[in-house]
Design a protein around this motif. Structure first.
Motif, PDB file in Angstrom:
ATOM      1  N   PRO A 240     -26.234 -14.179  32.555  1.00  0.00           N
ATOM      2  CA  PRO A 240     -27.011 -15.319  33.035  1.00  0.00           C
ATOM      3  C   PRO A 240     -28.510 -15.118  32.765  1.00  0.00           C
ATOM      4  O   PRO A 240     -29.022 -14.015  32.953  1.00  0.00           O
ATOM      5  N   GLY A 241     -29.168 -16.179  32.300  1.00  0.00           N
ATOM      6  CA  GLY A 241     -30.606 -16.113  32.039  1.00  0.00           C
ATOM      7  C   GLY A 241     -30.985 -15.751  30.616  1.00  0.00           C
ATOM      8  O   GLY A 241     -32.165 -15.785  30.261  1.00  0.00           O
ATOM      9  N   THR A 242     -30.015 -15.393  29.779  1.00  0.00           N
ATOM     10  CA  THR A 242     -30.346 -15.006  28.401  1.00  0.00           C
ATOM     11  C   THR A 242     -30.638 -16.213  27.501  1.00  0.00           C
ATOM     12  O   THR A 242     -31.091 -16.041  26.375  1.00  0.00           O
ATOM     13  N   GLY A 243     -30.356 -17.416  27.992  1.00  0.00           N
ATOM     14  CA  GLY A 243     -30.717 -18.609  27.221  1.00  0.00           C
ATOM     15  C   GLY A 243     -29.546 -19.352  26.596  1.00  0.00           C
ATOM     16  O   GLY A 243     -29.735 -20.161  25.675  1.00  0.00           O
ATOM     17  N   LYS A 244     -28.346 -19.141  27.113  1.00  0.00           N
ATOM     18  CA  LYS A 244     -27.153 -19.774  26.532  1.00  0.00           C
ATOM     19  C   LYS A 244     -27.247 -21.296  26.537  1.00  0.00           C
ATOM     20  O   LYS A 244     -27.032 -21.949  25.514  1.00  0.00           O
ATOM     21  N   THR A 245     -27.533 -21.864  27.706  1.00  0.00           N
ATOM     22  CA  THR A 245     -27.507 -23.325  27.828  1.00  0.00           C
ATOM     23  C   THR A 245     -28.629 -23.970  27.016  1.00  0.00           C
ATOM     24  O   THR A 245     -28.394 -24.950  26.288  1.00  0.00           O
ATOM     25  N   THR A 246     -29.834 -23.408  27.112  1.00  0.00           N
ATOM     26  CA  THR A 246     -30.965 -23.953  26.360  1.00  0.00           C
ATOM     27  C   THR A 246     -30.674 -23.901  24.852  1.00  0.00           C
ATOM     28  O   THR A 246     -30.881 -24.879  24.132  1.00  0.00           O
ATOM     29  N   THR A 247     -30.172 -22.755  24.389  1.00  0.00           N
ATOM     30  CA  THR A 247     -29.857 -22.584  22.969  1.00  0.00           C
ATOM     31  C   THR A 247     -28.728 -23.518  22.539  1.00  0.00           C
ATOM     32  O   THR A 247     -28.844 -24.221  21.527  1.00  0.00           O
TER      33      THR A 247
ATOM     34  N   LYS B 188     -37.293 -16.251  38.873  1.00  0.00           N
ATOM     35  CA  LYS B 188     -37.721 -17.653  38.884  1.00  0.00           C
ATOM     36  C   LYS B 188     -36.580 -18.570  39.273  1.00  0.00           C
ATOM     37  O   LYS B 188     -36.775 -19.625  39.876  1.00  0.00           O
ATOM     38  N   ARG B 189     -35.367 -18.181  38.902  1.00  0.00           N
ATOM     39  CA  ARG B 189     -34.179 -18.972  39.218  1.00  0.00           C
ATOM     40  C   ARG B 189     -33.768 -18.786  40.675  1.00  0.00           C
ATOM     41  O   ARG B 189     -32.830 -19.403  41.148  1.00  0.00           O
ATOM     42  N   GLY B 190     -34.448 -17.878  41.371  1.00  0.00           N
ATOM     43  CA  GLY B 190     -34.165 -17.671  42.790  1.00  0.00           C
ATOM     44  C   GLY B 190     -33.191 -16.539  43.066  1.00  0.00           C
ATOM     45  O   GLY B 190     -32.738 -16.357  44.195  1.00  0.00           O
TER      46      GLY B 190
ATOM     47  N   ASP C 145     -37.850 -16.389  19.247  1.00  0.00           N
ATOM     48  CA  ASP C 145     -36.448 -15.953  19.075  1.00  0.00           C
ATOM     49  C   ASP C 145     -35.524 -17.151  19.203  1.00  0.00           C
ATOM     50  O   ASP C 145     -34.587 -17.337  18.417  1.00  0.00           O
ATOM     51  N   MET C 146     -35.794 -17.954  20.226  1.00  0.00           N
ATOM     52  CA  MET C 146     -34.950 -19.125  20.486  1.00  0.00           C
ATOM     53  C   MET C 146     -34.919 -20.064  19.275  1.00  0.00           C
ATOM     54  O   MET C 146     -33.853 -20.483  18.835  1.00  0.00           O
ATOM     55  N   SER C 147     -36.099 -20.370  18.716  1.00  0.00           N
ATOM     56  CA  SER C 147     -36.150 -21.269  17.554  1.00  0.00           C
ATOM     57  C   SER C 147     -35.375 -20.670  16.387  1.00  0.00           C
ATOM     58  O   SER C 147     -34.638 -21.375  15.704  1.00  0.00           O
TER      59      SER C 147
ATOM     60  N   ASP D 247     -37.811 -11.505  35.192  1.00  0.00           N
ATOM     61  CA  ASP D 247     -38.684 -12.645  35.513  1.00  0.00           C
ATOM     62  C   ASP D 247     -37.914 -13.963  35.510  1.00  0.00           C
ATOM     63  O   ASP D 247     -38.092 -14.787  36.409  1.00  0.00           O
ATOM     64  N   ARG D 248     -37.058 -14.141  34.506  1.00  0.00           N
ATOM     65  CA  ARG D 248     -36.301 -15.406  34.421  1.00  0.00           C
ATOM     66  C   ARG D 248     -35.374 -15.580  35.618  1.00  0.00           C
ATOM     67  O   ARG D 248     -35.292 -16.660  36.191  1.00  0.00           O
ATOM     68  N   LEU D 249     -34.686 -14.506  35.992  1.00  0.00           N
ATOM     69  CA  LEU D 249     -33.721 -14.620  37.095  1.00  0.00           C
ATOM     70  C   LEU D 249     -34.436 -14.743  38.442  1.00  0.00           C
ATOM     71  O   LEU D 249     -33.952 -15.443  39.336  1.00  0.00           O
TER      72      LEU D 249
ATOM     73  N   LYS E  23     -31.111 -11.550  19.663  1.00  0.00           N
ATOM     74  CA  LYS E  23     -32.150 -11.291  20.652  1.00  0.00           C
ATOM     75  C   LYS E  23     -32.734 -12.616  21.134  1.00  0.00           C
ATOM     76  O   LYS E  23     -33.014 -13.503  20.333  1.00  0.00           O
ATOM     77  N   SER E  24     -32.894 -12.750  22.458  1.00  0.00           N
ATOM     78  CA  SER E  24     -33.405 -14.003  23.024  1.00  0.00           C
ATOM     79  C   SER E  24     -34.485 -13.716  24.066  1.00  0.00           C
ATOM     80  O   SER E  24     -34.332 -13.999  25.242  1.00  0.00           O
ATOM     81  N   ASP E  25     -35.616 -13.137  23.573  1.00  0.00           N
ATOM     82  CA  ASP E  25     -36.724 -12.781  24.479  1.00  0.00           C
ATOM     83  C   ASP E  25     -37.801 -13.854  24.529  1.00  0.00           C
ATOM     84  O   ASP E  25     -38.363 -14.117  25.583  1.00  0.00           O
ATOM     85  N   THR E  26     -38.087 -14.431  23.388  1.00  0.00           N
ATOM     86  CA  THR E  26     -39.236 -15.335  23.278  1.00  0.00           C
ATOM     87  C   THR E  26     -38.814 -16.707  22.762  1.00  0.00           C
ATOM     88  O   THR E  26     -37.692 -16.877  22.267  1.00  0.00           O
ATOM     89  N   ILE E  27     -39.753 -17.660  22.877  1.00  0.00           N
ATOM     90  CA  ILE E  27     -39.522 -18.998  22.337  1.00  0.00           C
ATOM     91  C   ILE E  27     -39.266 -18.922  20.827  1.00  0.00           C
ATOM     92  O   ILE E  27     -38.446 -19.648  20.277  1.00  0.00           O
TER      93      ILE E  27
HETATM   94  P1  ADP Z   1     -28.360 -19.224  30.657  1.00  0.00           P
HETATM   95  O1  ADP Z   1     -27.698 -20.541  30.339  1.00  0.00           O
HETATM   96  O2  ADP Z   1     -27.963 -18.122  29.724  1.00  0.00           O
HETATM   97  O3  ADP Z   1     -28.229 -18.815  32.077  1.00  0.00           O
HETATM   98  P2  ADP Z   1     -30.828 -20.741  30.331  1.00  0.00           P
HETATM   99  O4  ADP Z   1     -30.656 -21.395  29.001  1.00  0.00           O
HETATM  100  O5  ADP Z   1     -30.575 -21.571  31.538  1.00  0.00           O
HETATM  101  O6  ADP Z   1     -29.943 -19.402  30.397  1.00  0.00           O
HETATM  102  O7  ADP Z   1     -32.286 -20.116  30.361  1.00  0.00           O
HETATM  103  C1  ADP Z   1     -32.856 -19.582  31.554  1.00  0.00           C
HETATM  104  C2  ADP Z   1     -34.356 -19.792  31.546  1.00  0.00           C
HETATM  105  O8  ADP Z   1     -34.980 -18.951  30.587  1.00  0.00           O
HETATM  106  C3  ADP Z   1     -34.780 -21.213  31.186  1.00  0.00           C
HETATM  107  O9  ADP Z   1     -35.900 -21.546  31.945  1.00  0.00           O
HETATM  108  C4  ADP Z   1     -35.131 -21.120  29.724  1.00  0.00           C
HETATM  109  O10 ADP Z   1     -36.091 -22.070  29.345  1.00  0.00           O
HETATM  110  C5  ADP Z   1     -35.661 -19.703  29.611  1.00  0.00           C
HETATM  111  N1  ADP Z   1     -35.348 -19.104  28.299  1.00  0.00           N
HETATM  112  C6  ADP Z   1     -34.121 -18.873  27.813  1.00  0.00           C
HETATM  113  N2  ADP Z   1     -34.175 -18.288  26.614  1.00  0.00           N
HETATM  114  C7  ADP Z   1     -35.475 -18.127  26.329  1.00  0.00           C
HETATM  115  C8  ADP Z   1     -36.196 -17.561  25.211  1.00  0.00           C
HETATM  116  N3  ADP Z   1     -35.558 -17.046  24.144  1.00  0.00           N
HETATM  117  N4  ADP Z   1     -37.540 -17.569  25.260  1.00  0.00           N
HETATM  118  C9  ADP Z   1     -38.185 -18.086  26.325  1.00  0.00           C
HETATM  119  N5  ADP Z   1     -37.576 -18.638  27.407  1.00  0.00           N
HETATM  120  C10 ADP Z   1     -36.237 -18.658  27.412  1.00  0.00           C
END
Ligand code: ADP
Ligand code: MN
Length: 209
Positions: free
Chosen positions: A19-26, A145-147, A188-190, A141-143, A182-186
């Motif tokens: 959780p928090g690695t960016g699955k849903t956003t990606t 922020k998610r509470g 990486d995401m792009s 930090d991401r988790l 790797k999914s650390d930064t924006i």
């Molecule tokens: P998951 O679905 O894996 O739990 P999310 O896609 O919900 O993760 O991402 C969790 C948070 O981290 C979101 O606020 C998202 O914008 C941010 N985030 C995810 N991947 C990245 C990344 N590669 N770089 C910066 N922020 C990211």
């Protein structure tokens, strides 16, 4: 070829990771770019799960667990008597029901599936399995922020430190279709979205024999 009976015309991708690695956003970004159908398995599991099923005796609890179809959540209050142990089960995750419901669309193809687990899906569903990975301080930090806090936070950080999802994916799927990103930064995401979009658009179905 592996999976000789596959007849789908578009690929299925699984995006997994802690959780928090960016699955849903990606996955959402890839779905938008490719017209793959995004399937958030967490939502389905949540809807189908049994909540507060009450008290189970030890035998039933054990049986449900070993069926491998129902995963009993950790929120369990153990009875103190070691012989007549009872368990108050707050949640039972019904993976078998979710898999049955997804069978039709997965057979059709053209899906990007997102879940923080990967070992209960049929192996034949996926043409590509992506494991997203995030540096621990970034994930903290991401988790937060998610509470998430306390053991929920530390369990998820441990999950990432010990690369549990990568290990689960290695045990469940052919190495040929695994991709760790790797999914650390924006940035990486792009890059990841571009890689998965290109992969998906150049995918060619394997002819059924
Ligand atoms: P998951 O679905 O894996 O739990 P999310 O896609 O919900 O993760 O991402 C969790 C948070 O981290 C979101 O606020 C998202 O914008 C941010 N985030 C995810 N991947 C990245 C990344 N590669 N770089 C910066 N922020 C990211
Ligand atoms: Mn998510």
């Amino acid at each position: 070829a592996q999976n000789g009976s596959i007849s789908r015309k578009r690929p299925n991708i699984l995006v997994t990771g802690t959780p928090g690695t960016g699955k849903t956003t990606t996955a959402l970004a890839v779905a938008e770019a490719t017209e793959l159908r995004h399937i958030n398995v967490s939502d389905l599991v949540k809807e189908r799960s049994l909540h507060d099923v009450g008290t189970l005796d030890a035998h039933t609890w054990w049986e449900w667990g070993i069926q491998g179809q129902k995963e009993i959540d950790d929120d369990i209050i153990r009875g103190s008597d070691m012989i007549n142990t009872t368990y108050h089960v707050l949640e039972v995750k019904c993976y078998a029901i979710v898999c049955d419901e997804l069978e039709g669309v997965m057979e059709e193809g053209g899906n990007i599936v997102d879940y923080h687990g990967c070992d209960f899906f049929p192996e034949r569903w996926f043409d590509l399995v992506v494991v997203l990975q995030t540096d621990n301080t970034v994930l903290y930090d991401r988790l937060s922020k998610r509470g998430y806090s306390g053991s929920k936070l530390s369990n998820n950080l441990d999950c990432e430190i010990f690369q549990m999802l990568l290990e689960e994916a290695r045990e469940s799927y052919s190495q040929d279709i695994l991709m760790a990103l790797k999914s650390d930064t924006i940035d990486d995401m792009s890059k990841n979205v571009a890689v998965l979009t290109d992969w998906s658009e150049s995918w060619i179905p394997i002819a059924a024999p």
